[in-house]
Design an enzyme around this catalytic site. Structure first.
Site, mmCIF file in Angstrom:
data_model
loop_
_atom_site.group_PDB
_atom_site.id
_atom_site.type_symbol
_atom_site.label_atom_id
_atom_site.label_comp_id
_atom_site.label_asym_id
_atom_site.label_seq_id
_atom_site.Cartn_x
_atom_site.Cartn_y
_atom_site.Cartn_z
ATOM 1 N N HIS A 110 40.906 31.884 40.076
ATOM 2 C CA HIS A 110 41.686 33.078 40.386
ATOM 3 C C HIS A 110 42.717 32.678 41.434
ATOM 4 C CE1 HIS A 110 42.269 37.210 42.181
ATOM 5 N NE2 HIS A 110 42.440 36.456 43.263
ATOM 6 N N LYS A 148 33.789 29.744 38.318
ATOM 7 C CA LYS A 148 34.951 30.574 38.670
ATOM 8 C C LYS A 148 35.080 30.579 40.191
ATOM 9 C CE LYS A 148 37.894 34.180 38.889
ATOM 10 N NZ LYS A 148 37.437 35.516 38.472
ATOM 11 N N HIS A 155 35.565 40.609 32.339
ATOM 12 C CA HIS A 155 34.450 40.978 33.221
ATOM 13 C C HIS A 155 33.613 41.986 32.433
ATOM 14 C CE1 HIS A 155 36.133 38.863 36.676
ATOM 15 N NE2 HIS A 155 37.301 39.364 36.324
ATOM 16 N N ASP A 193 41.600 40.180 31.876
ATOM 17 C CA ASP A 193 40.940 40.858 33.002
ATOM 18 C C ASP A 193 40.296 42.161 32.542
ATOM 19 O OD1 ASP A 193 40.086 40.581 35.582
ATOM 20 O OD2 ASP A 193 42.020 40.942 36.526
ATOM 21 N N HIS A 241 39.442 35.641 29.827
ATOM 22 C CA HIS A 241 39.271 36.232 31.166
ATOM 23 C C HIS A 241 38.786 37.670 31.021
ATOM 24 C CE1 HIS A 241 40.436 36.284 35.609
ATOM 25 N NE2 HIS A 241 39.966 37.502 35.365
ATOM 26 N N HIS A 257 45.772 34.588 36.431
ATOM 27 C CA HIS A 257 46.762 35.529 36.969
ATOM 28 C C HIS A 257 48.103 34.843 37.223
ATOM 29 C CE1 HIS A 257 43.250 38.019 37.281
ATOM 30 N NE2 HIS A 257 42.763 37.342 38.309
#
Length: 440
Positions: free
Chosen positions: A260, A219, A100, A349, A98, A280
């Site tokens: 998510h 996603k 970005h 994240d 996970h 999460h």
């Protein structure tokens, strides 16, 4: 390819210059079968069993591990490259499912509104290298504007820039006004996020469009989030029927789905819809835990970011209270899920905290969540590889798998924090950090 994406990719490549041409040349030489590389390891950690084998040599040909044998039984030939890691513990490269990678910790709304695709592409080049140097040789990128992560993945695969193996999603899918929409501008601007789709027909089209433009996975935003305006992390966004349609199309077309999901209802619905992972999971409850265990759905906790936010975060007011609310409950709920036996894959994240600190997540798993060091390492190796569908390629040191190898000063089963200071990184047979990175 859109003009924006062409410009972004051009800037990426211009930025990198020639810094990694030696690594590219070495990779091409290895693939041509010109020579073997012998990685002489002081200790090799089997992440499946936790056993340590001393004085082992990993034979690498091209981008692949050919064999592993006691060093005493393998004599170097004249054409071999030899990497001496005699004082290190060696293990497979780590995996973060996970990230970005094209984003940074720029949470100010003005920065969000003025971040172009070209800027994201440049961010991606920098962050991909940071992540690789931190010992993460594979990642799953779950959300990037205008498919900039697709271009970055392709540039890495072609040897133009340095970075981990990547699976990418492109823009995350979400509902109008939800966590994955662009909600900062007023109505007269009619701003809509790249991944917004409402209703069964629209979400099916969006899945197909994402795959058309190069997405390896889908996603979705099943609930509200924290770093977004006007939504509630506990509120469900997509309906069960919409998510079922998304999963059906994605799976039929060979893509997994990451959801998510903070709120309990959204976690449950996404799991019932057949997603492959819950990202999460902050408000996970017993009903969702039971459903995830029954279906074998992975939970991807993203916990270190909470510690980083407490220590160094400086969120705008519109995000701050949501972050406080989520962090007040998430660790307790996720610890309960771990103790209940939900499958865990490491995800961080990255971008909500600075890239390159990914291994701090392991420290949280062991020293706050109560996971054994081996279970924590497995979340970042064999489990993560399984979630990505890459078990045959990575996640453990075995013949036939990618030569993704990292080295640290001592056994991480004794202190998992040693992985925050990786000394040696080889990805696909090319040394990027440590012994041999300059000369070989």
């Amino acid at each position: 390819m859109s003009l924006r994406r062409k410009l972004a990719l051009f800037l990426c490549l211009a930025f990198t210059g020639t810094a990694f041409l030696p690594a590219v040349a070495a990779q091409q030489q290895e693939k041509a079968g010109v020579r073997r590389t012998l990685v002489r390891a002081g200790h090799v950690l089997d992440v499946k069993t936790g056993k340590i084998a001393d004085a082992q040599t990993i034979v690498v040909v091209g981008d692949t591990i050919q064999s592993i044998a006691p060093t005493a039984s393998l004599t170097a030939e004249a054409s071999d490259a030899v990497v001496d890691l005699g004082g290190m513990t060696v293990m497979p490269g780590l995996i973060d499912v996970h990230t970005h990678i094209t984003m940074n910790t720029d949470f100010d709304p003005f920065r969000e509104l003025t971040s172009t695709d070209a800027k994201q592409a440049i961010n991606g080049v920098v962050n991909a290298r940071l992540t690789l140097m931190a010992g993460f040789t594979s990642i799953r990128n779950v959300g990037a504007g205008d498919y900039t992560d697709v271009d970055l993945r392709d540039a890495i695969n072609s040897g133009q820039v340095a970075g981990p193996h990547m699976l990418v999603s492109g823009p995350a899918m979400g509902i109008t006004g939800g966590h994955c929409d662009d909600n900062l501008l007023p109505a007269q601007y009619h701003q809509v996020g790249d991944g917004v789709a409402d209703g069964i027909a629209a979400v099916q089209q969006k899945v197909r469009q994402s795959i058309k433009y190069g997405a390896d996975l889908i996603k979705i935003c099943a609930t509200g989030g924290v770093l977004s305006k006007g939504d509630d992390p506990q509120a469900s966004q997509y309906t069960l029927e919409e998510m079922q349609a998304i999963v059906a199309d994605a799976h039929r077309l060979g893509r997994k789905v990451a959801a998510h999901a903070h709120g309990a209802q959204g976690i449950l619905w996404a799991t019932e819809a057949g997603v492959d992972s819950i990202e999460h999971g902050s408000y996970i409850n017993d009903a969702a835990i039971a459903e995830m265990k029954m279906r074998g759905t992975y939970l991807v906790p993203t916990l270190y970011l909470q510690d980083w936010m407490v220590e160094k975060g400086n969120l705008p007011a519109l995000y701050h209270q949501k972050m406080l609310d989520v962090t007040a409950v998430a660790k307790k709920n996720i610890k309960h899920a771990i103790e209940a036996g939900v499958k865990i894959a490491l995800g961080t994240d990255a971008a909500v905290y600075p890239h390159g600190l990914n291994a701090h997540e392991l420290d949280v798993y062991v020293n706050q969540m109560g996971m054994s060091p081996l279970a924590a390492l497995q979340s970042a190796t064999v489990n993560a590889a399984d979630l990505m569908g890459w078990t045959a390629k990575t996640g453990s040191l075995e013949a036939g798998k990618w030569a993704d190898i990292i080295g640290v000063d001592k056994n991480p089963l004794d202190d998992v924090r040693v992985l925050q200071d990786v000394k040696f990184v080889m990805k696909a047979g090319v040394v990027y950090k440590g012994e041999g990175s300059a000369a070989k």
